[in-house]
Design a protein around this motif. Structure first.
Motif, PDB file in Angstrom:
ATOM      1  N   ASP A   1       6.293  -5.958 -16.128  1.00 34.56           N
ATOM      2  CA  ASP A   1       7.572  -6.654 -15.982  1.00 34.56           C
ATOM      3  C   ASP A   1       7.858  -7.072 -14.542  1.00 34.56           C
ATOM      4  OD1 ASP A   1       8.381  -6.370 -18.732  1.00 34.56           O
ATOM      5  OD2 ASP A   1       8.816  -4.262 -18.304  1.00 34.56           O
ATOM      6  N   LEU A   2       7.099  -6.532 -13.591  1.00 32.50           N
ATOM      7  CA  LEU A   2       7.371  -6.790 -12.178  1.00 32.50           C
ATOM      8  C   LEU A   2       6.934  -8.192 -11.757  1.00 32.50           C
ATOM      9  CD1 LEU A   2       6.208  -3.404 -10.611  1.00 32.50           C
ATOM     10  CD2 LEU A   2       8.572  -4.230 -10.785  1.00 32.50           C
ATOM     11  N   ASP A   3       7.737  -8.789 -10.875  1.00 30.15           N
ATOM     12  CA  ASP A   3       7.393 -10.076 -10.271  1.00 30.15           C
ATOM     13  C   ASP A   3       6.888  -9.911  -8.848  1.00 30.15           C
ATOM     14  OD1 ASP A   3       8.387 -12.148 -12.322  1.00 30.15           O
ATOM     15  OD2 ASP A   3      10.106 -10.800 -12.111  1.00 30.15           O
ATOM     16  N   ALA A   4       7.028  -8.695  -8.289  1.00 24.33           N
ATOM     17  CA  ALA A   4       6.572  -8.464  -6.918  1.00 24.33           C
ATOM     18  C   ALA A   4       6.487  -6.967  -6.635  1.00 24.33           C
ATOM     19  CB  ALA A   4       7.517  -9.119  -5.912  1.00 24.33           C
ATOM     20  N   PHE A   5       5.582  -6.615  -5.746  1.00 28.07           N
ATOM     21  CA  PHE A   5       5.487  -5.259  -5.205  1.00 28.07           C
ATOM     22  C   PHE A   5       5.659  -5.373  -3.702  1.00 28.07           C
ATOM     23  CE2 PHE A   5       2.512  -1.592  -3.929  1.00 28.07           C
ATOM     24  CZ  PHE A   5       3.551  -0.681  -3.927  1.00 28.07           C
ATOM     25  N   ILE A   6       6.710  -4.711  -3.177  1.00 34.77           N
ATOM     26  CA  ILE A   6       7.034  -4.831  -1.754  1.00 34.77           C
ATOM     27  C   ILE A   6       7.037  -3.437  -1.131  1.00 34.77           C
ATOM     28  CG2 ILE A   6       8.625  -5.833  -0.075  1.00 34.77           C
ATOM     29  CD1 ILE A   6       9.789  -7.533  -2.325  1.00 34.77           C
ATOM     30  N   PRO A   7       5.867  -2.953  -0.745  1.00 36.88           N
ATOM     31  CA  PRO A   7       5.801  -1.620  -0.124  1.00 36.88           C
ATOM     32  C   PRO A   7       6.044  -1.690   1.378  1.00 36.88           C
ATOM     33  CG  PRO A   7       3.599  -2.502  -0.362  1.00 36.88           C
ATOM     34  CD  PRO A   7       4.541  -3.544  -0.926  1.00 36.88           C
ATOM     35  N   HIS A   8       6.368  -0.552   1.951  1.00 38.75           N
ATOM     36  CA  HIS A   8       6.453  -0.442   3.411  1.00 38.75           C
ATOM     37  C   HIS A   8       5.128  -0.877   4.022  1.00 38.75           C
ATOM     38  CE1 HIS A   8       6.808   0.988   7.420  1.00 38.75           C
ATOM     39  NE2 HIS A   8       6.075   2.070   7.252  1.00 38.75           N
ATOM     40  N   GLN A   9       5.224  -1.638   5.091  1.00 38.41           N
ATOM     41  CA  GLN A   9       4.026  -2.192   5.732  1.00 38.41           C
ATOM     42  C   GLN A   9       3.482  -1.221   6.785  1.00 38.41           C
ATOM     43  OE1 GLN A   9       2.856  -5.471   4.508  1.00 38.41           O
ATOM     44  NE2 GLN A   9       4.207  -4.522   3.004  1.00 38.41           N
ATOM     45  N   ALA A  10       2.853  -0.161   6.304  1.00 35.77           N
ATOM     46  CA  ALA A  10       2.334   0.881   7.188  1.00 35.77           C
ATOM     47  C   ALA A  10       0.870   0.658   7.528  1.00 35.77           C
ATOM     48  CB  ALA A  10       2.509   2.257   6.542  1.00 35.77           C
ATOM     49  N   ASN A  11       0.113   0.234   6.520  1.00 36.01           N
ATOM     50  CA  ASN A  11      -1.337   0.122   6.674  1.00 36.01           C
ATOM     51  C   ASN A  11      -1.858  -0.651   5.463  1.00 36.01           C
ATOM     52  OD1 ASN A  11      -4.221   1.015   6.163  1.00 36.01           O
ATOM     53  ND2 ASN A  11      -3.861   2.045   8.121  1.00 36.01           N
ATOM     54  N   MET A  12      -2.717  -1.638   5.690  1.00 37.31           N
ATOM     55  CA  MET A  12      -3.215  -2.456   4.588  1.00 37.31           C
ATOM     56  C   MET A  12      -4.005  -1.625   3.583  1.00 37.31           C
ATOM     57  SD  MET A  12      -2.915  -5.735   3.842  1.00 37.31           S
ATOM     58  CE  MET A  12      -3.020  -6.795   5.301  1.00 37.31           C
ATOM     59  N   ARG A  13      -4.729  -0.634   4.071  1.00 32.93           N
ATOM     60  CA  ARG A  13      -5.536   0.200   3.159  1.00 32.93           C
ATOM     61  C   ARG A  13      -4.635   1.050   2.265  1.00 32.93           C
ATOM     62  NH1 ARG A  13      -9.718   3.731   6.118  1.00 32.93           N
ATOM     63  NH2 ARG A  13      -8.007   4.015   7.595  1.00 32.93           N
ATOM     64  N   ILE A  14      -3.502   1.498   2.792  1.00 35.53           N
ATOM     65  CA  ILE A  14      -2.545   2.248   1.972  1.00 35.53           C
ATOM     66  C   ILE A  14      -1.982   1.344   0.881  1.00 35.53           C
ATOM     67  CG2 ILE A  14      -0.284   3.370   1.965  1.00 35.53           C
ATOM     68  CD1 ILE A  14      -0.908   4.409   4.777  1.00 35.53           C
ATOM     69  N   ILE A  15      -1.615   0.120   1.245  1.00 33.64           N
ATOM     70  CA  ILE A  15      -1.082  -0.828   0.268  1.00 33.64           C
ATOM     71  C   ILE A  15      -2.086  -1.083  -0.844  1.00 33.64           C
ATOM     72  CG2 ILE A  15      -0.337  -3.223  -0.072  1.00 33.64           C
ATOM     73  CD1 ILE A  15       0.755  -3.104   2.835  1.00 33.64           C
ATOM     74  N   ASP A  16      -3.336  -1.344  -0.480  1.00 30.86           N
ATOM     75  CA  ASP A  16      -4.371  -1.624  -1.476  1.00 30.86           C
ATOM     76  C   ASP A  16      -4.605  -0.424  -2.395  1.00 30.86           C
ATOM     77  OD1 ASP A  16      -4.680  -4.157  -0.452  1.00 30.86           O
ATOM     78  OD2 ASP A  16      -6.406  -3.643   0.806  1.00 30.86           O
ATOM     79  N   ALA A  17      -4.566   0.782  -1.814  1.00 31.70           N
ATOM     80  CA  ALA A  17      -4.773   1.989  -2.621  1.00 31.70           C
ATOM     81  C   ALA A  17      -3.633   2.185  -3.607  1.00 31.70           C
ATOM     82  CB  ALA A  17      -4.905   3.212  -1.709  1.00 31.70           C
ATOM     83  N   MET A  18      -2.399   1.893  -3.186  1.00 33.51           N
ATOM     84  CA  MET A  18      -1.250   2.042  -4.084  1.00 33.51           C
ATOM     85  C   MET A  18      -1.313   1.037  -5.232  1.00 33.51           C
ATOM     86  SD  MET A  18       1.890   2.802  -1.436  1.00 33.51           S
ATOM     87  CE  MET A  18       3.072   3.049  -2.760  1.00 33.51           C
ATOM     88  N   VAL A  19      -1.711  -0.179  -4.932  1.00 34.18           N
ATOM     89  CA  VAL A  19      -1.852  -1.196  -5.979  1.00 34.18           C
ATOM     90  C   VAL A  19      -2.850  -0.730  -7.033  1.00 34.18           C
ATOM     91  CG1 VAL A  19      -2.721  -3.521  -6.458  1.00 34.18           C
ATOM     92  CG2 VAL A  19      -1.196  -3.138  -4.514  1.00 34.18           C
ATOM     93  N   LYS A  20      -3.944  -0.151  -6.570  1.00 40.05           N
ATOM     94  CA  LYS A  20      -4.981   0.329  -7.486  1.00 40.05           C
ATOM     95  C   LYS A  20      -4.477   1.495  -8.326  1.00 40.05           C
ATOM     96  CE  LYS A  20      -9.814   1.861  -7.519  1.00 40.05           C
ATOM     97  NZ  LYS A  20     -11.004   2.150  -6.661  1.00 40.05           N
ATOM     98  N   GLN A  21      -3.791   2.454  -7.694  1.00 39.53           N
ATOM     99  CA  GLN A  21      -3.309   3.622  -8.420  1.00 39.53           C
ATOM    100  C   GLN A  21      -2.207   3.263  -9.424  1.00 39.53           C
ATOM    101  OE1 GLN A  21      -2.658   7.421  -6.428  1.00 39.53           O
ATOM    102  NE2 GLN A  21      -3.581   6.597  -4.576  1.00 39.53           N
ATOM    103  N   LEU A  22      -1.387   2.275  -9.095  1.00 37.31           N
ATOM    104  CA  LEU A  22      -0.308   1.867  -9.988  1.00 37.31           C
ATOM    105  C   LEU A  22      -0.806   0.972 -11.120  1.00 37.31           C
ATOM    106  CD1 LEU A  22       2.476   1.120  -7.346  1.00 37.31           C
ATOM    107  CD2 LEU A  22       2.540   2.921  -9.080  1.00 37.31           C
ATOM    108  N   LYS A  23      -2.082   0.546 -11.018  1.00 35.82           N
ATOM    109  CA  LYS A  23      -2.670  -0.356 -12.030  1.00 35.82           C
ATOM    110  C   LYS A  23      -1.796  -1.596 -12.230  1.00 35.82           C
ATOM    111  CE  LYS A  23      -5.128   3.256 -14.630  1.00 35.82           C
ATOM    112  NZ  LYS A  23      -4.885   4.348 -13.665  1.00 35.82           N
ATOM    113  N   LEU A  24      -1.399  -2.195 -11.120  1.00 40.15           N
ATOM    114  CA  LEU A  24      -0.569  -3.389 -11.189  1.00 40.15           C
ATOM    115  C   LEU A  24      -1.380  -4.578 -11.695  1.00 40.15           C
ATOM    116  CD1 LEU A  24       1.431  -3.148  -7.831  1.00 40.15           C
ATOM    117  CD2 LEU A  24       2.150  -2.426 -10.105  1.00 40.15           C
TER     118      LEU A  24
END
Length: 358
Positions: A276-299
């Motif tokens: 249902d999401l149109d966007a994922f806007i995580p804190h911009q701490a580290n690109m590798r953290i963002i990519d890992a979260m996308v993978k774990q959330l199965k977006l």
């Protein structure tokens, strides 16, 4: 001896349990662009190493005389305009920052004053990189509780001043900026339940090198003619002793393994699914953290994901609203769409919620 109460009438309370939404957003990025090549004149590193380690290509630094309040005002103007209100309609200002130049007074009353809204409740939230999402929850509760119709939330940080530019582990990460949002009453839900918390056991994972008390004590003794050794703070003087120190690997592991479940809880409590999401806007701490979260959330593969860190660095409380403003302005996400936002950092503090984009 017992006494009977004097007042037997009913109290009058404010109207509560209203819905809330984000009615406007705004962002401000300072003019000065600092490239990795410039950073590498301060530390022994390379552009390739910095990109691989963090995803940062460049970041913005505030001008010498530009304060967090100045940046906040630049972001607040467009947010108020998008919300269709003026400053005199605000019921409160909540400012998320950890780099305001004074421990007291707070930045928020100065923001309210300079906006022309002097006299309204105004206070700071010191939750570092989670500060904006904390402040959104607080503002939403204020509006739901009936104590305000519109609350200005600002995330503004000047981390260039809090960075030891000779620290190879952190000098390349941080940048400056401000983002703002107006939280307003709504006929339908526009801000989902907040999933938030903190882990005080890891308080020293991201922290100031020395406490203000320690710095003041050493500075006073130095002024009295007693030479002080600042080397235990990785510094040569009081100014650099006040900068941030970060345990990069432990913070990375905490963010990768602990924050995806928090984000998933926010999705679940909002009563939606990742589809249902149109966007994922995580804190911009580290690109590798963002990519890992996308993978774990199965977006879903086609969902827009904020990766503004490439050009802004880590701007702490400003990172989520800055990314939100850009994605809307550039048409990367739809107005009225659903976005999952999450902030996390020093404290260690975290907060996530699903919001409907203005």
């Amino acid at each position: 001896m017992s006494h009977s109460p004097k007042g037997t009438g009913s109290l009058v309370s404010t109207e509560g349990t209203r819905h809330t939404r984000i009615s406007g957003v705004g962002g401000y990025r300072p003019e000065r662009v600092v490239t990795n090549a410039e950073v590498c004149t301060w530390i022994d590193s390379t552009d390739e190493w910095i990109r691989e380690r963090s995803g940062v290509v460049s970041r913005r630094f505030a001008a010498k005389d530009e304060t967090v309040v100045d940046m906040a005002l630049e972001a607040a103007g467009p947010a108020l305009e998008m919300a269709g209100i003026t400053a005199d309609q605000l019921g409160a200002v909540v400012c998320a920052t950890v780099t305001h130049g004074y421990r007291t007074p707070a930045a928020a009353p100065l923001i309210a004053l300079r906006l022309g809204a002097n006299g309204i409740p105004a206070f700071d939230v010191g939750a570092a990189c989670a500060g904006y999402c904390y402040a959104i929850s607080i503002a939403s509760d204020m509006v739901r509780g009936g104590s305000a119709d519109h609350v200005l939330v600002v995330g503004t940080d000047r981390l260039s001043e809090a960075t030891n530019h000779h620290d190879r582990g952190s000098a390349f990460i941080f940048g400056d900026g401000a983002g703002a949002a107006v939280v307003s009453s709504s006929d339908v839900p526009g801000i989902g339940p907040t999933v938030w918390g903190s882990d005080g056991e890891k308080w020293d994972a991201i922290r100031q090198r020395l406490s203000w008390t320690e710095i003041q004590d050493r500075s006073e003794r130095e002024l009295a003619g007693e030479p002080q050794d600042w080397s235990d703070a990785g510094a040569e003087d009081a100014r650099s002793a006040s900068t941030l120190i970060m345990s990069g690997q432990s913070v990375f592991r905490w963010a990768v393994w602990s924050m995806a479940p928090v984000a998933q809880q926010a999705i679940d409590q909002a009563g939606i699914t990742a589809d249902d999401l149109d966007a994922f806007i995580p804190h911009q701490a580290n690109m590798r953290i963002i990519d890992a979260m996308v993978k774990q959330l199965k977006l879903p593969a086609d969902i827009p994901v904020a990766r503004d860190i490439a050009e802004t660095g880590n701007t702490s409380a400003a990172s989520v609203p800055l990314a939100t403003e850009r994605m809307l302005r550039e048409g990367e996400v739809p107005h009225g769409g659903l976005a999952l936002q999450i902030g996390f950092g020093a404290g260690l503090a975290y907060a996530a919620q699903v919001i409907r984009l203005p």
